[in-house]
Design an enzyme around this catalytic site. Sequence first.
Site, PDB file in Angstrom:
ATOM      1  CB  SER A 125      -0.728  -0.231   1.225  1.00  0.00           C
ATOM      2  OG  SER A 125      -1.805   1.425   1.555  1.00  0.00           O
ATOM      3  CE1 TYR A 150      -3.716  -2.730   5.124  1.00  0.00           C
ATOM      4  CE2 TYR A 150      -3.975  -0.224   5.606  1.00  0.00           C
ATOM      5  CZ  TYR A 150      -4.234  -1.208   4.423  1.00  0.00           C
ATOM      6  OH  TYR A 150      -4.123  -0.947   3.398  1.00  0.00           O
ATOM      7  CE  LYS A 154      -1.380  -4.027   3.527  1.00  0.00           C
ATOM      8  NZ  LYS A 154      -1.976  -5.457   2.715  1.00  0.00           N
TER       9      LYS A 154
HETATM   10  C1  UD1 Z   1      -7.301   4.727   2.880  1.00  0.00           C
HETATM   11  C2  UD1 Z   1      -6.303   4.646   5.064  1.00  0.00           C
HETATM   12  C3  UD1 Z   1      -4.879   3.609   4.035  1.00  0.00           C
HETATM   13  C4  UD1 Z   1      -5.634   2.748   3.951  1.00  0.00           C
HETATM   14  C5  UD1 Z   1      -6.357   3.333   2.440  1.00  0.00           C
HETATM   15  C6  UD1 Z   1      -7.059   2.247   1.668  1.00  0.00           C
HETATM   16  C7  UD1 Z   1      -6.301   6.041   6.652  1.00  0.00           C
HETATM   17  C8  UD1 Z   1      -5.964   6.703   7.479  1.00  0.00           C
HETATM   18  N1  UD1 Z   1      -6.344   5.814   5.544  1.00  0.00           N
HETATM   19  O1  UD1 Z   1      -6.177   5.540   2.891  1.00  0.00           O
HETATM   20  O2  UD1 Z   1      -3.766   3.254   5.312  1.00  0.00           O
HETATM   21  O3  UD1 Z   1      -4.112   2.502   2.973  1.00  0.00           O
HETATM   22  O4  UD1 Z   1      -7.234   3.637   2.905  1.00  0.00           O
HETATM   23  O5  UD1 Z   1      -7.537   2.558   0.452  1.00  0.00           O
HETATM   24  O6  UD1 Z   1      -7.315   5.413   6.533  1.00  0.00           O
HETATM   25  N2  UD1 Z   1     -13.036  11.341   3.353  1.00  0.00           N
HETATM   26  C9  UD1 Z   1     -13.576  12.255   3.766  1.00  0.00           C
HETATM   27  N3  UD1 Z   1     -14.821  11.389   3.664  1.00  0.00           N
HETATM   28  C10 UD1 Z   1     -14.672  10.275   4.139  1.00  0.00           C
HETATM   29  C11 UD1 Z   1     -13.990   9.201   3.833  1.00  0.00           C
HETATM   30  C12 UD1 Z   1     -12.773   9.444   3.468  1.00  0.00           C
HETATM   31  O7  UD1 Z   1     -13.620  13.306   3.407  1.00  0.00           O
HETATM   32  O8  UD1 Z   1     -16.023   9.860   4.611  1.00  0.00           O
HETATM   33  C13 UD1 Z   1     -11.902  11.788   2.562  1.00  0.00           C
HETATM   34  C14 UD1 Z   1     -10.202  11.160   3.707  1.00  0.00           C
HETATM   35  O9  UD1 Z   1      -9.741  12.229   4.202  1.00  0.00           O
HETATM   36  C15 UD1 Z   1      -9.284  11.754   2.733  1.00  0.00           C
HETATM   37  C16 UD1 Z   1     -10.056  11.326   1.111  1.00  0.00           C
HETATM   38  O10 UD1 Z   1     -11.026  11.244   1.620  1.00  0.00           O
HETATM   39  O11 UD1 Z   1      -9.181  12.728   2.773  1.00  0.00           O
HETATM   40  C17 UD1 Z   1      -9.800   9.161   0.952  1.00  0.00           C
HETATM   41  O12 UD1 Z   1     -10.044   8.512   1.897  1.00  0.00           O
HETATM   42  P1  UD1 Z   1     -10.130   7.068   1.999  1.00  0.00           P
HETATM   43  O13 UD1 Z   1     -10.898   6.198   1.360  1.00  0.00           O
HETATM   44  O14 UD1 Z   1      -9.789   6.697   3.143  1.00  0.00           O
HETATM   45  O15 UD1 Z   1      -8.725   7.096   2.233  1.00  0.00           O
HETATM   46  P2  UD1 Z   1      -6.862   7.199   2.513  1.00  0.00           P
HETATM   47  O16 UD1 Z   1      -7.773   8.319   4.060  1.00  0.00           O
HETATM   48  O17 UD1 Z   1      -5.784   7.711   2.132  1.00  0.00           O
END
Ligand code: UD1
Length: 339
Positions: A125, A150, A154
């Site tokens: 990842s 997690y 990785k």
């Molecule tokens: C997350 C994990 C990462 C993992 C990846 C797998 C965390 C801190 N990181 O990454 O370790 O490898 O998923 O897919 O959990 N967001 C919103 N609202 C929401 C959900 C997300 O604003 O309800 C934003 C988050 O703040 C982020 C972006 O969307 O900026 C992507 O979020 P997400 O899909 O959870 O991925 P990662 O944070 O990149």
Amino acid sequence: MARVLVLGGAGYIGSHTSVELIGAGYEVVIVDNLSNSSLSGPEGVRKITGVDVPFVECDCADPQALGKVFERWKFDAAIHFAAYKSVPESVSEPLKYYRNNLDSLVTLLELARIQGVHGIVFSSSATVYGQPDILPATEQTPRLPALSSYGATKQIGEDILRDSTAAYPGLKGIALRYFNPIGAHPSALIGELPRGVPGNLVPFITQTAAGIRPELSIFGDDYPTPDGTALRDYIDIVDLARAHVAAVNRMLASKQKSDYEVFNIGTGRPVSVLELVNTFQRVNDVKVPFRIVARRPGDIAALWADASLAERELGWKVERSLDQSLSTSWAWQKSLAQQ
Ligand code: UD1
């Protein structure tokens, strides 16, 4: 015909990869304990490909159970997807994560070594990079200390594979560092099946658009990015699946430059949370009510890939646009409502 063992093949990335492997002429055996997936995965793979893919329900961390799979078939390569993936759950239940994610990999490597499997592809990842100082992240970007168990699994998983390939002649390894996988197969027969409230952005958006959730919380608009929301690299699941086929092809054709290789799998294009939400609404002509809330603890501001090494060495490139990925995500969500 070369045969590939797909551990965790009933899940989101494993099922899409199984489809692409079969399309590329490989024979596939899917093994999964269904702890975070369902039989709809292998069934979808069969429907899409028209191939009666064998499925074995088995805990990949159980040497006896996985040993039986190796007694029944001989494998040329194996792909390890059999891991838990919730960051917050890994913080509250670290031992569950270390036990499952690492034991299943060690068990696979022990059997693969004895049984003469050519090599293993490991699901890593982009989380291993944390927040890099310089973007985009290349494979040389330093790995930072993991912020969750997690993430640690990785990093340790990569090291286990690296050390094993160094020690055991004939065993090769490729770790693929995924950025943010999104989308679903265009048939809408397979896709992501989040359990409970989705932690990831796109499943939360599709559930909000479907009325399952009242609104999306956007975590922070005060990041140092063009629109203030965080930047990520969203890679289509079918493109990601194809990267595994390219890795297996390279491994079995003995084209690796070293016994253990690492590749970033992303698009190279940063997309903000707001851009993603707006694109989803435009492409699917559907409303996603949202509200800006505080940053999510542990989130980074920006991460995207330099995927040029994968393009050069794997002969792979991104073929699907963000519009396409968000359209298939929505089609998949709608198909779930009809099941
Ligand atoms: C997350 C994990 C990462 C993992 C990846 C797998 C965390 C801190 N990181 O990454 O370790 O490898 O998923 O897919 O959990 N967001 C919103 N609202 C929401 C959900 C997300 O604003 O309800 C934003 C988050 O703040 C982020 C972006 O969307 O900026 C992507 O979020 P997400 O899909 O959870 O991925 P990662 O944070 O990149």
